[in-house]
Design an enzyme around this catalytic site. Sequence first.
Site, mmCIF file in Angstrom:
data_model
loop_
_atom_site.group_PDB
_atom_site.id
_atom_site.type_symbol
_atom_site.label_atom_id
_atom_site.label_comp_id
_atom_site.label_asym_id
_atom_site.label_seq_id
_atom_site.Cartn_x
_atom_site.Cartn_y
_atom_site.Cartn_z
ATOM 1 N N LYS A 105 0.811 -1.222 0.000
ATOM 2 C CA LYS A 105 0.000 0.000 0.000
ATOM 3 C C LYS A 105 0.848 1.277 0.000
ATOM 4 O O LYS A 105 0.557 2.231 0.716
ATOM 5 C CB LYS A 105 -0.963 0.015 1.183
ATOM 6 C CG LYS A 105 -2.026 -1.080 1.133
ATOM 7 C CD LYS A 105 -3.020 -0.935 2.262
ATOM 8 C CE LYS A 105 -4.105 -1.997 2.199
ATOM 9 N NZ LYS A 105 -3.594 -3.344 2.522
ATOM 10 N N ARG A 106 1.864 1.311 -0.799
ATOM 11 C CA ARG A 106 2.720 2.480 -0.861
ATOM 12 C C ARG A 106 2.055 3.602 -1.658
ATOM 13 O O ARG A 106 1.294 3.350 -2.592
ATOM 14 C CB ARG A 106 4.078 2.133 -1.483
ATOM 15 C CG ARG A 106 4.891 1.111 -0.701
ATOM 16 C CD ARG A 106 5.216 1.612 0.697
ATOM 17 N NE ARG A 106 6.245 0.823 1.334
ATOM 18 C CZ ARG A 106 6.076 0.040 2.388
ATOM 19 N NH1 ARG A 106 4.881 -0.059 2.933
ATOM 20 N NH2 ARG A 106 7.074 -0.637 2.908
#
Length: 308
Positions: A105-106
């Site tokens: 989830k960058r």
Amino acid sequence: MINKLITQIKKTEAPIVVGLDPTLKMIPEHIIKSAIEEYGETLEAAGEAVWQFNKAIVDAVYDLIPAVKPQIAMYEQFGIPGLAAFKRTVDYCKKKGLVVIGDIKRGDIGSTSEAYAVGHLGKVKIGNTSCYGFDEDFVTVNPYLGSDGVNPFIKICKEEKKGLFILVKTSNPSSGEFQDQMIGEKTLYQMVGEKVAQWGEDCMGDDYSYIGAVVGATYPEIGKIMRKVMPKSYILVPGYGAQGGKGKDLAHFFNEDGLGAIINSSRGIIAAYQQEAYASFGSLNFADASRQAVLDMKEDIATALSAR
């Protein structure tokens, strides 16, 4: 990589991804005890326990499923030993022929986004040698910084023939605080979904794009909407089982060809032995409980799809 994922889904007849999201509370006491005997009450012991737990589950289910999804936060909490367990898990799963979706989830911009993309999907050059970092096949990306945050990932995906799942509508209860807000006549998540479809047009596999989306199982009616918005994007669907999603809720996430979605279950599979339905397996046979949970999930989804 999207072609490989679809091939694996067809082979196993299981549009399922197992979320390898372990906490110490999920790991049987005999595994933790053994790790502490070897390493003491240290981060190294935690990392070893996580690795042994993951390995046993993967050995039990790899022939039933196409993919796994390790959530990196569950490893980062144990520092460097935890990240070593993450890498060891990624490598082992790939050795077993599984597609690995790094749930990271960058979301950032510029050189920072590029560094995340290189670290998880691409290669970094050291002198005259190019080295892979974590080397997942797909990663999850937060798009809410806009194209500046996503484009570096798309660039690496094209170079490495890998893929993305971009957050569109997440499964958590408070997701609507932002994602459901109306912008004109559309919700924010619809606009993000349209952008995912646009990004995907330039990143096609044989039938589907390797730029996919994350849409939670807890919002089945939204799944119906987003399936139409993103007809060529694979949808990663979290929220099955522990978060309340059931097979009957998920049919709308799939296209008429029976493809287009892959359903994630984490706690419902890896901690199955702690559930009443699988308690008879006991903690020593936790991996067998996980295998049975996969078989039950596979049947549940197949029944829902056949009833459409």
